[in-house]
Design a protein around this motif. Sequence first.
Motif, short mmCIF file in Angstrom:
data_model
loop_
_atom_site.label_atom_id
_atom_site.label_comp_id
_atom_site.label_asym_id
_atom_site.label_seq_id
_atom_site.Cartn_x
_atom_site.Cartn_y
_atom_site.Cartn_z
N ILE B 27 0.83 -1.20 0.00
CA ILE B 27 0.00 0.00 0.00
C ILE B 27 0.87 1.26 0.00
CG2 ILE B 27 -1.56 1.33 1.46
CD1 ILE B 27 -2.86 -1.46 2.09
N ILE B 28 1.90 1.25 0.85
CA ILE B 28 2.78 2.42 0.92
C ILE B 28 3.55 2.60 -0.39
CG2 ILE B 28 4.82 3.37 2.05
CD1 ILE B 28 3.84 2.12 4.65
N TYR B 29 4.11 1.48 -0.86
CA TYR B 29 4.92 1.51 -2.08
C TYR B 29 4.03 1.89 -3.27
CZ TYR B 29 8.49 -0.33 -5.35
OH TYR B 29 9.43 -0.50 -6.33
N GLY B 30 2.85 1.28 -3.32
CA GLY B 30 1.98 1.46 -4.47
C GLY B 30 1.33 2.82 -4.54
N THR B 74 0.30 5.18 14.41
CA THR B 74 0.60 6.54 14.87
C THR B 74 2.07 6.88 14.60
OG1 THR B 74 -0.98 6.19 16.64
CG2 THR B 74 0.44 8.11 16.84
N LEU B 75 2.92 5.92 14.89
CA LEU B 75 4.35 6.15 14.63
C LEU B 75 4.56 6.40 13.13
CD1 LEU B 75 7.33 5.91 15.88
CD2 LEU B 75 7.36 3.77 14.62
N GLY B 76 3.86 5.62 12.29
CA GLY B 76 3.96 5.79 10.84
C GLY B 76 3.53 7.20 10.43
N TRP B 77 2.46 7.66 11.05
CA TRP B 77 1.96 9.00 10.74
C TRP B 77 3.01 10.06 11.10
CZ3 TRP B 77 0.58 13.50 13.39
CH2 TRP B 77 -0.24 14.39 12.68
N VAL B 78 3.59 9.93 12.28
CA VAL B 78 4.63 10.87 12.72
C VAL B 78 5.83 10.84 11.78
CG1 VAL B 78 6.29 11.38 14.57
CG2 VAL B 78 3.93 10.76 15.14
N VAL B 79 6.22 9.62 11.40
CA VAL B 79 7.37 9.47 10.49
C VAL B 79 7.09 10.16 9.16
CG1 VAL B 79 8.60 7.78 9.09
CG2 VAL B 79 8.32 7.38 11.53
N ARG B 81 5.00 12.67 8.60
CA ARG B 81 5.00 14.13 8.80
C ARG B 81 6.42 14.69 8.94
NH1 ARG B 81 0.19 16.61 7.56
NH2 ARG B 81 0.73 15.19 5.89
N LEU B 82 7.24 13.97 9.69
CA LEU B 82 8.57 14.53 10.01
C LEU B 82 9.60 14.28 8.92
CD1 LEU B 82 8.96 13.70 13.81
CD2 LEU B 82 8.41 15.89 12.76
N ILE B 83 9.54 13.11 8.29
CA ILE B 83 10.63 12.73 7.38
C ILE B 83 10.16 12.55 5.95
CG2 ILE B 83 12.47 11.06 6.93
CD1 ILE B 83 12.24 10.25 9.93
N ILE B 84 9.22 11.60 5.77
CA ILE B 84 8.91 11.14 4.41
C ILE B 84 8.39 12.28 3.53
CG2 ILE B 84 7.58 9.48 3.06
CD1 ILE B 84 9.53 8.15 4.94
N ARG B 85 7.52 13.16 4.07
CA ARG B 85 6.89 14.11 3.17
C ARG B 85 7.85 15.19 2.68
NH1 ARG B 85 2.81 18.37 5.54
NH2 ARG B 85 3.78 18.94 7.50
N ARG B 86 8.99 15.29 3.33
CA ARG B 86 10.00 16.22 2.82
C ARG B 86 10.77 15.62 1.66
NH1 ARG B 86 10.17 19.74 7.28
NH2 ARG B 86 9.00 18.70 8.90
N ALA B 190 -0.38 11.00 4.29
CA ALA B 190 -0.07 10.73 5.70
C ALA B 190 -0.93 9.59 6.22
CB ALA B 190 -0.29 11.98 6.55
N MET B 191 -2.23 9.61 5.89
CA MET B 191 -3.12 8.57 6.38
C MET B 191 -2.76 7.22 5.77
SD MET B 191 -4.86 10.06 8.53
CE MET B 191 -5.95 8.75 9.02
N THR B 192 -2.40 7.23 4.49
CA THR B 192 -2.05 5.97 3.83
C THR B 192 -0.79 5.37 4.45
OG1 THR B 192 -2.91 6.94 1.81
CG2 THR B 192 -1.68 4.89 1.58
N PHE B 193 0.19 6.24 4.68
CA PHE B 193 1.43 5.75 5.27
C PHE B 193 1.16 5.18 6.66
CE2 PHE B 193 5.68 5.81 7.01
CZ PHE B 193 6.46 5.51 5.91
N ALA B 194 0.32 5.88 7.41
CA ALA B 194 -0.02 5.41 8.75
C ALA B 194 -0.74 4.07 8.69
CB ALA B 194 -0.88 6.44 9.47
N TYR B 195 -1.66 3.93 7.72
CA TYR B 195 -2.40 2.67 7.58
C TYR B 195 -1.44 1.53 7.25
CZ TYR B 195 -5.87 -0.75 6.04
OH TYR B 195 -6.62 -1.89 5.90
N GLY B 196 -0.54 1.77 6.31
CA GLY B 196 0.44 0.75 5.93
C GLY B 196 1.31 0.34 7.12
N ALA B 197 1.74 1.34 7.89
CA ALA B 197 2.57 1.05 9.06
C ALA B 197 1.76 0.26 10.09
CB ALA B 197 3.08 2.35 9.67
#
Lengths: 418, 290
Positions: B27-30, B74-79, B81-86, B190-197
């Motif tokens: 899901i995250i990759y796709g 939640t950790l995925g969501w934070v990650v 926001r802080l790292i991936i989206r940049r 953000a939501m998708t990344f959190a869901y995948g995590a």
Amino acid sequence: MAQFSRRGVVKGVAGLAGAATFGFPQIWIKNSGLARAAGGEIKVGVLYSLTGTTAIIETSLNQATLMAIEEINAAGGVNGRKLVPVVEDPASDPATFAEKARKLVIGEKCVSVFGSYTSASRKAVLPIFERYHNLYWYPTLYEGRECSMNVIYTGAVPNQQQRDFVPWLVKNFGKRFYLIGSNYIYPKEENNVCKILLQKLGGEVVGEEYVPLGHSEFSSVIEKFKNTKPNVIFSTVVGDSVVALHRQYKAAGLDPAKMPMASLTTSEEEVRAMGGEFALGHFTSAPYFMSYESPENAKFVAAIQSKYGKNAVTNFVSEPAYFQVHLFAQAAAKLAGSDLTPPTIREAAWGQEYKAPEGLVKIDGQNSHTYLWPKIGEAQMNGQFKIIEQSKEWVEPDPYWAYPGQVCTPKGMVEKKA
Amino acid sequence: MTDIFNQVFSGLSIASILLLISLGLAIIYGTVGVINLAHGEFVMLGAYAVWFLEDHFGLGLFPCIVLAFFAVGTLGWVVERLIIRRLYGRVLDTILATWGLGVILQQAIRLSAGAELRYVQMPPGLSAAVHFAGVDVSAYRLFVLALTAILLAVTYVLIFRTRFGMRLRGVVQNPEIARCFGVNTSQIYAMTFAYGAGLAGIAGALVSPLKSVSPDMGTGYVVDAFMVVVVGGVQSLLGTVASAGIIGELSGGLAYLSNDTIAKAIVFLGVVVLIRFRPQGLFALRVRRG
């Protein structure tokens, strides 16, 4: 990025020249490069990983070693001289082991080093001990088939763990064995020994298989257990795989009363991680179990727990790590203060006996391995082993048991018998 | 006959675990287009969440599964926001960043929880085997199989039957146009990344009683998960399912015929050959680029 400044280069060259000037004469004086204990102290190295993948078990070895050194010093040291441990952390990495060993041997001039858990790390430091004629004390049970002039081996070799174990298994459960191990040298050498023993007993190997290190999916393996219906599953699987194998074994509905796993590698540590209900009824052969009842073991366990907390456990590697320091001290005590060098310690160590937690042990004067007391333990719900059989006598170590015609001699060579 | 059934079940069981650990990654990759090398560590954190909750609060496995989903999610969501989206659109940088994140998480667990193997209880009702169609199969493995099917169904509904899923598919097809229609793409990512995590967290929780729990357990899982996703084709839910099934049955069967070491090597070889001739995987749709 380091930059070359003229001053730095000049300093470096001067340093080299100095080293050459002061370093040279050593070539001419025989054995002057040898580590030698000086003054009122005897320096020994302690080389167990405190970080990295094998840190847990090696930390217990480090603690057992330091505790033995404290005991020796509290009792007045070696002929009045204190043992001074030099502790290094090789971080579970063979290359770092080699680097730290070099520091202990060349830099610190330790007269002996206690260290290593894995064979890979022992092999990595071996050239350094051989090159500088130093002495390495290795506490782990291992696959044998090694003969170095510069190592004292205090762990069990295959013939010690299996001599009584395999016949006992055949007698109590049957002749059909399935051999399962992790895919590296130790399980293969152990299985060589097992196959020879089985052949003598008229047993049969119904399957032999090696899984990748760290493997955790045993459904196909368990499928084969179900189809071949062995009497005994002889396991030399190591690390987390042990936990996965035991759990999936029980989940698949197999019964230890009919098809027990007989292991050389499952200790109290693994049993605790998998949970007693998954270990219950399986067997391990080792010279030492924490539950063994002897005055020496009661003292050893109490000392470890008072020093490192009441939940601290001892195991079949930490026990040799402990008693080998006492063997070292006895050997060193035999020598004159001016003559305390690794080769003289090695000679003095041969034939040394010590009342260890597992029983009276002795270093063999031929192959520098140790006479030990193999025991068979059955895993219990509480994570301990119940000892159900123990050898009536100490068992002679034979690192080349599976290789007729090869022997380990004090010269460290393997010779063909006539 | 029972042999064949046994073998099929064993392959199916391997496949369900493969699908479980690769679903979140797929899901995250796709959709987000991020190659998340910390996925194995998310799985590991799920397993540690169970160990922690069981050990400190005495919770059973079932509430732990739910809590592991939210904790790791939640950790995925934070990650994100802080790292991936940049780092969107910078594939190599995200690989490096997520790999580094994985190292950090692994060491953090090693320093806080310790490096030893951890014990997670198998629910007593599921620890035995059940007699099923003439053979003994592990109740816990059946449970994992069932739960994987449920998670798959939930994910399918989420993507194809909800407004969130519709926006998500819109963003995947064309983020600019989706934005023009008022879709908050940043929130969707953000939501998708959190869901995948979170799915990785569930995977970790589910494998913990069957396998072992240690700080470096994620390393093996991330390799398996990538293999499944690459073979299945990115962003294709069907492809991921098919690929997990094929790889599971294939490794189970090959391991049965030879051994696990050989099986692993042959499966890897097969994957290499496959992506040489079909780099997009078996079932490829579109991938978000840039």
